[in-house]
Write an enzyme that holds these catalytic residues in place. Structure first.
Site, mmCIF file in Angstrom:
data_model
loop_
_atom_site.group_PDB
_atom_site.id
_atom_site.type_symbol
_atom_site.label_atom_id
_atom_site.label_comp_id
_atom_site.label_asym_id
_atom_site.label_seq_id
_atom_site.Cartn_x
_atom_site.Cartn_y
_atom_site.Cartn_z
ATOM 1 N N ASP A 1 0.831 -1.200 0.000
ATOM 2 C CA ASP A 1 0.000 0.000 0.000
ATOM 3 C C ASP A 1 0.873 1.261 0.000
ATOM 4 O OD1 ASP A 1 -2.304 1.522 0.181
ATOM 5 O OD2 ASP A 1 -3.045 0.552 1.997
ATOM 6 N N ASP B 1 -10.644 1.988 -3.175
ATOM 7 C CA ASP B 1 -11.173 1.716 -1.837
ATOM 8 C C ASP B 1 -12.688 1.742 -1.845
ATOM 9 O OD1 ASP B 1 -8.860 1.249 -0.548
ATOM 10 O OD2 ASP B 1 -8.699 3.209 0.419
HETATM 11 C C1 DGJ Z 1 -5.796 1.801 2.022
HETATM 12 C C2 DGJ Z 1 -6.145 0.581 1.223
HETATM 13 O O1 DGJ Z 1 -6.620 0.947 -0.011
HETATM 14 C C3 DGJ Z 1 -7.131 -0.251 2.010
HETATM 15 O O2 DGJ Z 1 -7.575 -1.339 1.240
HETATM 16 C C4 DGJ Z 1 -6.479 -0.714 3.282
HETATM 17 O O3 DGJ Z 1 -5.423 -1.578 2.979
HETATM 18 C C5 DGJ Z 1 -5.987 0.504 4.058
HETATM 19 N N1 DGJ Z 1 -5.196 1.390 3.277
HETATM 20 C C6 DGJ Z 1 -5.185 0.051 5.251
HETATM 21 O O4 DGJ Z 1 -4.625 1.110 5.913
#
Ligand code: DGJ
Length: 733
Positions: A478, A548
């Site tokens: 990430d 997300d």
């Molecule tokens: C952002 C990501 O896109 C989410 O899926 C998740 O992994 C969060 N960060 C975790 O902090």
């Protein structure tokens, strides 16, 4: 596929079955473009295309007194002599001059394609897959050699381009701009399709009419960004998914970029793409080279579905590498939306065990397992398991999950550090920040200075310990904030303009080390969802968490938009709980799966928390996906109906032999008192008899007349309900 070099006329013709790309040495010695488009015959001499007549108030080459760069199409133009358009590069020499003249010296033509050291790029596995032309040009006064690289692939209507500067003089020079390509087209009757958005609404297609002047998209966020994707299409105004001409420009890079189209008032259209020159200055010392990232330019005369399929196939076959290349992806369950950071080993095992019962293959532990990470204020940088959550560490948890019959993977965010972390307390100088100025925060975190090798080494060693001690088959990488105050405390003042790019090189180097050490691990890239969804990342991580936003209806738009430039198998897509945590919308478990099937597929929820009826459906969904994922993830994908134009969306995939297909249809909003109408399918064989649900149809019938939607879907006055959908398998009888 071949590359012809005609020595007497000085032209090069790269061609395959579908395209011709023709360039020539101009009378001034620079490289000029003759043609790029649908395949045409070669001939002895194309110099009649070069315009060499005087015009009022222009500048011409002093030797010929007739050739002007401005009135011709350039391959890699400079600014300051006879062209007034956007330059592809700018070199500042020690005397402060920014004038360059790169003239033809030599060339080489060879089978295959060379790697771009330290950078992601398409590759040609076998010599017969591609041919490359290198044209070497020199600025004799500055003693700089510029090599332009052109690779033509046998099977794709694609030319991959990049450039390399080599300083062969004694003086240091500054590159203040070094784009990857320029394509000049002879007319401006094009529209630019760009993919824009922000967090949770990534890659929404937008079309802008091109005219005189500059139309551009860019990123200055340090990542390729959710705001503007480094992929653009220049299309004829009437081109749609099924017909018409277009060019695609895909940047194989994950940092700042620019993609711009400039209409000159003489009718030329210039398209450039490359590293954003804003805050970019590369110091090129004697004997040093600078290599630009690659741009993949594709052409179609058969519509945008065809253009997209070119990128899908090329990227699956000649960009993605390693064990997961062309392999169906495991169905996973990620705990993020189920628990956020509030979990124990027991609660995780509970979720995993239910996932196993449903048929899931891989369990993924998301953020919150390390350091003091109970919320997003602390812990990033401390890649050591938190014993309160994982008493036996990652090793213990992975063993237990494996014992259930599941593979195991976990989440990392290696480029970041929280001020509240042991790493930051020990090394405050390891972040991007200007000494004495307060650095901006993003999600309460700072960005590690990945331009520094020791920082990358340190993070690698920490991650190595966790990964090598456990049984890991997947990693989600990430990256949750843009870069700001991009200043390295390790670099001298004159080298600060190199940091944005060196940061990206640092990210690539960490990926390379991890992949080389753990070649079986499947990497999924992520950046607050889709902030770094680009072709560069696909070279390292064959799939990317696309957004997300897990709401099925919003995902239709996001996945539809993503499909223009990126393979379906690269699109991370999961079923999550309702009401959806980003939008508050509730959709059926069936519709959520019907959308998520068209990607990597997984669940982002605790299956213990859904009704037993839904759970039974989930089991069937997983069986369905296991049976058809190869077809969905690697079949030929067709967009059928745009969610941006109507209240319904449809898409389909077709197997290579055209014997099987799957169509997905989605109602985003019901329309009362309207007829449901027909949905025309695509990509099938006209002569073949197919079975779809209870009826048999010929391929030509399905593609020209279409399916009668009321049979599948609608009963009564409404065109079905909001958020209803169906996915249907079509098989040759
Ligand atoms: C952002 C990501 O896109 C989410 O899926 C998740 O992994 C969060 N960060 C975790 O902090």
């Amino acid at each position: 596929m071949n590359i012809i070099c005609n020595k007497s006329s000085g032209h090069f013709h790269l061609y395959n079955d579908r395209i011709s790309y023709i360039i020539a040495v101009a009378p001034s010695g620079e490289l000029t473009n003759i043609y790029f488009g649908k395949r045409i015959h070669d001939r002895d001499n194309f110099s009649y295309v070069i315009f060499q007549m005087g015009m009022p108030n222009i500048a011409v080459d002093a030797d010929t007194e007739s050739y002007s760069m401005e009135l011709n199409r350039q391959e890699y133009p400079s600014f300051g002599t006879t062209d007034f358009g956007m330059p592809a590069f700018e070199v500042e020499t020690e005397n402060g001059s920014r004038i360059s003249s790169f003239v033809y010296k030599s060339h080489s033509i060879y089978k295959g394609k060379k790697e771009l050291t330290g950078l992601p790029a398409t590759y040609a596995n076998e010599e017969k897959e591609a041919m490359t032309l290198e044209v070497l040009l020199e600025d004799e006064q500055a003693k700089i050699v510029l090599t332009l690289f052109y690779t033509i692939f046998d099977n794709y209507p694609v030319v991959a381009r990049h450039a390399e500067f080599r300083n062969e003089g004694k003086d240091t020079v500054k590159l203040t701009k070094a784009l990857s390509c320029c394509l000049d087209l002879p007319d401006q009757n094009y529209e630019m399709m760009q993919f824009t958005g922000a967090w949770a609404r990534e890659r929404i297609p937008e079309v802008r009419k091109l005219t005189n002047g500059i139309t551009a998209v860019e990123s200055k966020r340090g990542t390729s960004s959710a705001n503007f994707n480094p992929f653009v299409i220049m299309k004829r105004p009437k081109t749609d998914d099924f017909s018409g001409e277009a060019f695609g420009f895909s940047f194989v890079y994950s940092g700042n970029f620019i993609a711009a189209a400039e209409g000159s008032t003489y009718g030329r259209l210039r398209i450039v793409m490359g590293i954003n020159p804003e805050r970019f200055t590369w110091i090129l010392e004697s004997e040093e080279s600078f290599v630009t990232p690659e741009v993949v330019i594709a052409h179609t005369d058969l519509g945008l579905n065809d253009l997209s399929r070119t990128y899908h196939r090329l990227y699956n076959n000649n960009l993605v590498r390693g064990k997961w290349k062309n392999r169906p992806r495991p169905i996973l369950n990620n705990n993020w939306e189920a628990t956020y950071m509030d979990f124990t080993e027991e609660s995780i095992l509970n979720i995993a065990s239910k996932a196993k019962q449903a048929g899931v293959e891989l369990f993924v532990l998301d953020d919150g397992w390390f350091g003091e990470r109970d919320d997003d204020f602390a812990g990033l940088g401390d890649w050591v398991e938190n014993p309160k959550k994982l008493p036996q560490g990652m090793a213990g948890l992975s063993r237990k999950i494996n014992a259930m019959g599941l593979d195991f993977g976990f989440w990392i965010e290696p480029e970041m550090v929280n001020p509240n972390s042991n790493l930051y307390r020990r090394h405050p100088e390891w972040v991007l920040a200007v000494p004495g100025r307060k650095p901006s925060l993003g999600r309460h975190q700072l960005v590690l200075d990945f331009s520094r090798k020791e920082v990358v080494d340190y993070i690698y060693n920490m991650l190595y310990k966790v990964i090598s001690g456990a049984s890991i088959s997947y990693i989600k990488w990430d990256m949750n904030r843009p870069l700001t105050e991009v200043f390295s405390m390790d670099s001298p003042p004159e080298k600060q303009g190199m940091i944005y790019h060196k940061y990206v090189l640092g990210v690539y180097s960490l990926y390379t080390r991890l992949i080389e050490t753990f070649p079986d691990i499947l990497f999924e890239s992520c950046s607050s969802g889709g902030n770094r969804f680009d072709a560069g990342m696909l070279y390292y991580a064959p799939q990317a968490w696309c957004s997300d936003n897990t709401d099925a209806i919003d995902r239709l738009r996001i996945q539809y938009g993503s499909s223009y430039g990126y393979p379906i198998v690269s699109i991370g897509s999961h079923v999550s709980n309702v009401p959806n945590q980003q939008t508050g919308r509730s959709t059926s478990i069936a519709t959520r799966a019907n959308v998520a099937y068209f990607g990597t597929y997984g669940y982002e929820l605790d299956l213990n928390e859904i009704s037993s009826k839904d759970f039974e459906e989930v089991k069937e969904q997983i069986e369905f996906m296991k049976k058809y994922r190869e077809l969905i993830q690697f079949g030929d994908f067709y967009r059928l109906r745009s969610p941006f134009e109507t209240d319904q969306t449809a898409w389909m995939v077709v197997s290579k032999d055209k014997k099987k297909a799957i169509v997905g249809f989605y109602c985003m909003k019901s329309n009362v008192n309207t007829l449901p109408g027909f949905l025309r399918l695509a990509g099938l064989d006209e002569e073949t008899l197919y079975k779809m649900e209870d009826r048999e149809y010929y391929g030509d019938e399905l593609m020209n007349m279409g399916i009668t939607l009321s049979e599948f879907y609608n009963k009564g006055f409404t065109i079905s309900e909001d958020y209803s959908s169906f996915v249907s398998v079509i098989e040759a009888v």
